[in-house]
Scaffold this active site. Structure first.
Site, mmCIF file in Angstrom:
data_model
loop_
_atom_site.group_PDB
_atom_site.id
_atom_site.type_symbol
_atom_site.label_atom_id
_atom_site.label_comp_id
_atom_site.label_asym_id
_atom_site.label_seq_id
_atom_site.Cartn_x
_atom_site.Cartn_y
_atom_site.Cartn_z
ATOM 1 N N THR A 72 8.986 19.145 70.152
ATOM 2 C CA THR A 72 8.983 20.258 71.473
ATOM 3 C C THR A 72 9.393 21.399 70.985
ATOM 4 O OG1 THR A 72 11.230 19.710 71.860
ATOM 5 C CG2 THR A 72 9.825 18.185 72.689
ATOM 6 N N GLU A 127 5.823 15.730 75.412
ATOM 7 C CA GLU A 127 5.901 14.382 75.806
ATOM 8 C C GLU A 127 5.030 13.658 76.538
ATOM 9 O OE1 GLU A 127 7.783 17.085 76.246
ATOM 10 O OE2 GLU A 127 9.893 16.767 75.855
ATOM 11 N N LYS A 170 19.531 30.184 91.546
ATOM 12 C CA LYS A 170 20.322 29.820 92.686
ATOM 13 C C LYS A 170 21.149 30.693 93.463
ATOM 14 C CE LYS A 170 20.445 25.101 90.434
ATOM 15 N NZ LYS A 170 20.796 25.591 88.858
ATOM 16 N N TRP A 186 17.359 27.664 96.145
ATOM 17 C CA TRP A 186 16.637 27.953 95.126
ATOM 18 C C TRP A 186 15.614 29.054 95.358
ATOM 19 C CZ3 TRP A 186 14.843 22.315 93.602
ATOM 20 C CH2 TRP A 186 16.152 21.579 92.818
HETATM 21 P P1 ADP Z 1 8.895 23.240 75.503
HETATM 22 O O1 ADP Z 1 9.062 22.042 76.534
HETATM 23 O O2 ADP Z 1 9.585 22.969 74.397
HETATM 24 O O3 ADP Z 1 8.403 24.515 76.156
HETATM 25 P P2 ADP Z 1 5.923 22.289 75.536
HETATM 26 O O4 ADP Z 1 5.166 23.090 74.536
HETATM 27 O O5 ADP Z 1 5.835 20.664 75.511
HETATM 28 O O6 ADP Z 1 7.295 22.500 75.017
HETATM 29 O O7 ADP Z 1 5.951 22.781 76.946
HETATM 30 C C1 ADP Z 1 5.982 22.013 78.240
HETATM 31 C C2 ADP Z 1 6.412 22.649 79.308
HETATM 32 O O8 ADP Z 1 5.386 23.649 79.593
HETATM 33 C C3 ADP Z 1 6.496 21.883 80.591
HETATM 34 O O9 ADP Z 1 7.523 21.406 80.978
HETATM 35 C C4 ADP Z 1 6.338 23.185 81.885
HETATM 36 O O10 ADP Z 1 7.680 23.657 82.006
HETATM 37 C C5 ADP Z 1 5.577 24.140 80.939
HETATM 38 N N1 ADP Z 1 3.986 24.025 81.322
HETATM 39 C C6 ADP Z 1 3.131 23.265 80.830
HETATM 40 N N2 ADP Z 1 1.885 23.537 81.769
HETATM 41 C C7 ADP Z 1 2.092 24.405 82.690
HETATM 42 C C8 ADP Z 1 1.552 24.985 83.515
HETATM 43 N N3 ADP Z 1 0.317 24.678 83.800
HETATM 44 N N4 ADP Z 1 2.211 25.683 84.580
HETATM 45 C C9 ADP Z 1 3.445 26.138 84.370
HETATM 46 N N5 ADP Z 1 4.283 25.628 83.476
HETATM 47 C C10 ADP Z 1 3.629 24.507 82.501
#
Ligand code: ADP
Length: 545
Positions: free
Chosen positions: A181, A327, A436, A441
């Site tokens: 990640t 994930e 918050k 929120w």
């Molecule tokens: P990290 O969790 O370390 O940023 P990832 O690259 O796996 O690693 O990113 C996943 C996260 O990116 C998601 O949990 C979400 O918060 C964000 N994300 C992915 N796609 C979208 C989207 N279409 N719109 C908004 N946020 C997104």
């Protein structure tokens, strides 16, 4: 009675063999860092994959060994994507945009044994080589960059393998790839994909109501191959026999548009930042590029605002909004309009298209709060939980993170969302980024998207700043468009149409740029740190509004 069907293991071998047999002439186009282009065909690439898999086994690779790559996106990286898992190993792409000590941490945690590295990334490798214990390193010539004498070469490794090498039988649940990640919410953690999950995920990307990748497509993989499983494209494109266009490092917005035009691209994928850049380029030079037809842009990683979707539509670039994470391989939801929405007016359609969409087949979603499941009413937010055959069931060697999975087998995403009665997910925030204020929120994402509709705004990030009475209040950090000017009061008035008074940021500060993560997402933790001591304007001034 049990079904009477064959139990054929789902492995990457069948994807590769399909390309070799049916699509040997389809091209993989790689753009080198100096802008030159090289072309290879699936037929030749498949033969090289057999040789590489053989050579790796001869070099001592054993079942389950991790082989890291430190490479930009190109045909050789695609070879590694297949050959390593098909020789029984696990391909582990490292992210060259991370700090060397972080790369070293990840390589050590993964237990990487071998490494394939681009010559142009050799200087980076040297900055962490003494912090890792790799047994063998092979250098791939990409840019003709100097590499110390005596270092083993990728091409000589390949030449030691046989083209007719037969892959050993694999169990479909064997590990195939490992990705970490990106660590926007803590230390990077390893996700381990299986052959089975990769095959099923590839099929999901090819389905008509997701991205519909087919042999007739030319796919520009802007998202780098070291990020989130290359978004699944290296495998799905080979499975479909789609032409693959791989831009390496140093590819600016104009270069991307050149590739879309020149290579007849029909699908391109990247985070919104990339498309903001492309939009600026198109605005400056509206007649500059002629595309062969409408281009589907898969956009994820962060939310594209409706304004970006609308503006790019005008140029024939149609954003398909998707959500996923490392994930989830990553595809989990896709923001396609349902058939009964087609006649809706533009405003409503853009509203739907700026949501993250509904679940891909075989993916289940639910929204949770401590008190239980949240209804899909499009209004009540909860934490998004997900499960499915290409969703991680745990992290590699990280028992402390086991709480990310519920007792009944769902993955807690850390994303807060609403889901409407049609099933469309709308991400409100990440749990860490939520604001918050007085127990309520406030969605930073909603505010950002609204601000980015303002004609003077190029980008905006909204963060929480500490407040003595309300605990937290929103602060907007705004990057203006070139040549534009605006003052905070204009933004307040602009937002007042759509937001309640208490949701509107207490301040609007201007910045040259928003800090970003290695893959181009807003780095809100850095902004929060930077503006920790920011204080709101005096109350009497604000009452005048
Ligand atoms: P990290 O969790 O370390 O940023 P990832 O690259 O796996 O690693 O990113 C996943 C996260 O990116 C998601 O949990 C979400 O918060 C964000 N994300 C992915 N796609 C979208 C989207 N279409 N719109 C908004 N946020 C997104």
């Amino acid at each position: 009675m049990r079904g009477l069907m064959m139990d054929v293991p789902l492995t990457l071998a069948s994807l590769l063999e399909r390309a070799r047999r049916y699509f040997p002439q389809v091209e993989v186009v790689s753009r080198r860092p100096d802008g030159t282009i090289s072309r290879a065909k699936y037929g030749a690439i498949c033969r090289r994959v057999h040789r590489l898999a053989d050579a790796l086994q001869q070099a001592g690779l054993a079942r389950g060994d991790r082989v890291a790559t430190l490479m930009w996106s190109h045909a050789a990286h695609l070879e590694a994507y297949f050959a390593i898992p098909l020789s029984g190993g696990i391909v582990h792409p490292l992210n060259p945009r991370l700090h060397p000590s972080e790369i070293a941490y990840i390589a050590r945690h993964a237990g990487d044994r071998f490494l394939l590295v681009d010559d142009v990334l050799w200087p980076l490798y040297e900055r962490f080589s003494n912090q890792v214990s790799l047994e063998r390193v092979w250098v791939h010539s990409l840019g003709g960059a100097p590499v110390p004498a005596g270092i083993e070469r990728y091409e000589s490794l390949l030449s030691s393998g046989a083209e007719d090498f037969v892959f050993s039988p694999l169990d479909e649940n064997d590990a195939a790839g490992m990705f970490f990640t990106s660590g926007t919410t803590g230390r990077p953690k390893g996700v381990v994909y299986s052959h089975r999950s990769q095959v099923l995920h590839s099929m999901a990307l090819c389905m008509a109501d997701t991205l519909a990748i087919s042999h007739s497509d030319a796919v520009l993989l802007v998202a780098p191959m070291y990020h989130v499983n290359g978004w699944g494209f290296p495998y799905s494109c080979v499975m479909a026999g789609a032409k693959l266009v791989l831009p390496g490092a140093g590819c600016g917005p104009e270069d991307l548009l050149d590739l879309i035009e020149g290579e007849g691209v029909t699908i391109a994928c990247a985070v919104p930042t990339v498309w903001f850049g492309a939009l600026e380029a198109l605005r400056k030079n509206p007649g500059g590029w002629k595309f062969r037809g409408p281009v589907r842009l898969l956009v994820g990683g962060a939310a594209p605002p409706a304004s970006l979707i609308r503006e790019l539509d005008r140029f024939g670039l149609r954003i398909l909004h998707a959500w996923g994470m490392t994930e989830t391989s990553p595809l989990a939801t896709m923001g396609r309009l349902k058939v009964h929405m087609q006649p809706w007016n533009d405003e409503r359609k853009y509203e739907v298209r700026s949501k993250q969409g509904f679940a891909a087949p075989l993916i289940d979603l639910r929204l949770m709060r401590p008190e239980g499941e949240v209804p899909w009413d499009g209004a009540t937010p909860g934490e998004l939980e997900v499960r499915g055959p290409w969703v991680a069931s745990s992290y590699y060697n990280a028992p402390e993170a086991a709480t990310r999975w519920t007792d009944d087998g769902w993955f807690r995403t850390g994303d807060v969302a609403t889901i409407d009665p049609e099933g469309y997910v709308k991400l409100v925030d990440r749990t860490k980024d939520l604001i918050k204020s007085g127990g309520e929120w406030i969605s930073s994402v909603d505010l950002e998207n609204a601000l980015m509709e303002h004609p003077a705004v190029r980008e905006a990030a909204v963060i929480a700043v500490p407040h003595p009475k309300w605990q937290e209040r929103p602060l907007a950090v705004v990057v203006l468009r070139e040549g534009a000017s605006a003052d905070p009061e204009q933004f307040r008035v602009f937002l007042a149409d759509r937001f309640a008074e208490w949701q509107i940021p207490d301040g609007f500060v201007f910045a040259k740029e928003i800090p970003r993560t290695s893959v181009g997402k807003f780095l809100k933790s850095a902004l929060r740190e930077q503006y920790r001591d920011w204080s709101p304007p005096a109350p009497d001034m604000r009452k005048k509004r």
